[in-house]
Scaffold this motif. Sequence first.
Motif, short mmCIF file in Angstrom:
data_model
loop_
_atom_site.label_atom_id
_atom_site.label_comp_id
_atom_site.label_asym_id
_atom_site.label_seq_id
_atom_site.Cartn_x
_atom_site.Cartn_y
_atom_site.Cartn_z
N GLY A 9 30.72 -7.09 -10.35
CA GLY A 9 30.03 -6.22 -11.29
C GLY A 9 30.69 -4.89 -11.53
N SER A 10 32.00 -4.82 -11.48
CA SER A 10 32.71 -3.57 -11.78
C SER A 10 32.81 -3.41 -13.29
N ILE A 11 33.46 -2.36 -13.73
CA ILE A 11 33.64 -2.12 -15.17
C ILE A 11 35.13 -2.17 -15.50
N PRO A 12 35.62 -3.18 -16.27
CA PRO A 12 34.80 -4.27 -16.82
C PRO A 12 34.48 -5.33 -15.77
N SER A 13 33.47 -6.17 -16.05
CA SER A 13 33.13 -7.25 -15.13
C SER A 13 34.32 -8.20 -14.98
N THR A 14 34.49 -8.69 -13.76
CA THR A 14 35.70 -9.46 -13.45
C THR A 14 35.33 -10.77 -12.78
N ILE A 15 35.92 -11.87 -13.23
CA ILE A 15 35.74 -13.17 -12.59
C ILE A 15 36.70 -13.27 -11.41
N ILE A 16 36.15 -13.45 -10.21
CA ILE A 16 37.00 -13.53 -9.03
C ILE A 16 37.08 -14.94 -8.45
N SER A 17 36.22 -15.86 -8.92
CA SER A 17 36.29 -17.24 -8.47
C SER A 17 35.48 -18.10 -9.43
N HIS A 18 35.83 -19.38 -9.53
CA HIS A 18 35.08 -20.25 -10.43
C HIS A 18 35.26 -21.71 -10.01
N ASP A 19 34.40 -22.55 -10.54
CA ASP A 19 34.50 -24.00 -10.36
C ASP A 19 33.87 -24.67 -11.57
N GLN A 20 34.23 -25.95 -11.79
CA GLN A 20 33.71 -26.69 -12.94
C GLN A 20 33.22 -28.07 -12.51
N PHE A 21 32.20 -28.57 -13.23
CA PHE A 21 31.64 -29.89 -12.96
C PHE A 21 31.38 -30.60 -14.28
N VAL A 22 31.28 -31.93 -14.18
CA VAL A 22 30.88 -32.76 -15.31
C VAL A 22 29.49 -33.32 -15.02
N TYR A 23 28.58 -33.15 -15.97
CA TYR A 23 27.20 -33.64 -15.80
C TYR A 23 26.92 -34.71 -16.84
N ALA A 37 39.94 -26.88 -25.99
CA ALA A 37 39.25 -26.21 -24.88
C ALA A 37 38.60 -24.93 -25.36
N VAL A 38 37.69 -24.44 -24.53
CA VAL A 38 37.10 -23.11 -24.70
C VAL A 38 37.60 -22.26 -23.54
N CYS A 39 38.13 -21.08 -23.86
CA CYS A 39 38.58 -20.17 -22.80
C CYS A 39 37.41 -19.29 -22.40
N LEU A 40 37.00 -19.42 -21.15
CA LEU A 40 35.81 -18.72 -20.67
C LEU A 40 36.13 -17.35 -20.08
N GLN A 60 44.95 -17.04 -13.60
CA GLN A 60 45.03 -18.00 -14.69
C GLN A 60 43.76 -17.95 -15.54
N ASP A 61 43.91 -18.39 -16.80
CA ASP A 61 42.75 -18.51 -17.68
C ASP A 61 41.85 -19.65 -17.21
N ILE A 62 40.58 -19.54 -17.55
CA ILE A 62 39.60 -20.59 -17.23
C ILE A 62 39.37 -21.40 -18.50
N CYS A 63 39.88 -22.63 -18.52
CA CYS A 63 39.79 -23.49 -19.70
C CYS A 63 38.75 -24.58 -19.46
N VAL A 64 37.77 -24.67 -20.34
CA VAL A 64 36.76 -25.72 -20.29
C VAL A 64 37.17 -26.79 -21.30
N CYS A 65 37.51 -27.99 -20.80
CA CYS A 65 38.06 -29.05 -21.64
C CYS A 65 36.95 -29.87 -22.29
N SER A 66 37.25 -30.42 -23.45
CA SER A 66 36.37 -31.42 -24.04
C SER A 66 36.50 -32.72 -23.24
N SER A 67 35.60 -33.66 -23.50
CA SER A 67 35.53 -34.87 -22.66
C SER A 67 36.80 -35.71 -22.70
N ASN A 68 37.57 -35.64 -23.77
CA ASN A 68 38.74 -36.50 -23.93
C ASN A 68 40.04 -35.84 -23.49
N PHE A 69 39.96 -34.69 -22.83
CA PHE A 69 41.16 -34.02 -22.35
C PHE A 69 40.92 -33.48 -20.95
#
Length: 329
Positions: free
Chosen positions: A71-85, A181-184, A192-201
């Motif tokens: 929660g610093s200024i600017p807000s910073t992503i320090i870790s992430h994970d992705q799942f398929v539902y 993809a969408v860059c989050l 590295q950038d956080i890329c959210v892929c479509s189902s076929n990639f």
Amino acid sequence: MDLVLWHCNNGIHVRSLDGSPDFYCLCPPEYYGDRCQFQRKRLIFTLQVQMEGAFENLPLTFKIAVLLVRGSIPSTIISHDQFVYLPHHYCLPKYDTQLLYLINESSLSLSSSSINHSVHIHLYNGQTLEHHAWWYFPVPFEYLPVNRMAKRVIVTTFPVASEFSQKKFHNTNCTSCSNNAVCLGYDIDLDQDICVCSSNFTGRRCLIPFEVCTAESCNGHGKCVPSDAHFRLDDQFMCLCDKEWMGSSCEFQAPVINVTFGASGSITSLELAIIQFISIEEDYDNGSNVYGELLPIKEKPSNLTLSLYNLALNTEQTQINVKCMCCLF
């Protein structure tokens, strides 16, 4: 041998092939140091997803992105994970992940104890990458070296409008993600950038085609839906079978029970039938399994037959209860 194993504590001891006495330690993500002797501060996060609404209107797949945000200024992503539902396949699924804090806290202008953290969850339509929903949870007990959180989120049938903006997060120009993809945002720990892929990639930048479905995947009796490239080959797709078929690849015909109404003036005036069937198990300690299905009455014949297909049907051990309603849903 025991002494060699002790060299790397929680890591793997690796030696050079050239006979050098030097060795290296390969550390798991939650440990660091030249001998994996230090434990990283981390948040063990459990997420459960619950659907609300009609399943027939849901996307075939969702992409879930879980972010640990400083929660610093600017807000910073320090870790992430992705799942398929896969909402048509899993009911109340749970996902577990470790969100790691930065190793080098001195790289920040403020100490970690004076900065709050939060978990952001983003849900995307797996086919169109349309933003579907967003949740935000502050992290409690910041002083704990190993913290735990468990949350259940409710997903509605249609996208929920939110004030979410990617500008809230510290990121680069997001030039590494592909057009599929969408860059989050930008993960500063992984650099590295956080890329959210479509189902076929798939892939870190969503550049690798993920075309696991073939004409034979569901034996021509269902729709093949790609799931996750990280799964083993047999689990990289699922089949949404036609109602007359069942099995992981729609290879078996589903049992059927035909419910027939005799000629009756009251029956022909109905709009909807609720059919409830009770599967009586041999082990009575576990109780009975109760299932139900709503079937619209489209025609008004003198003798009405409704066909009921379900994986759990057992015609020898099933009791049928039929209720009819005059209302149209």
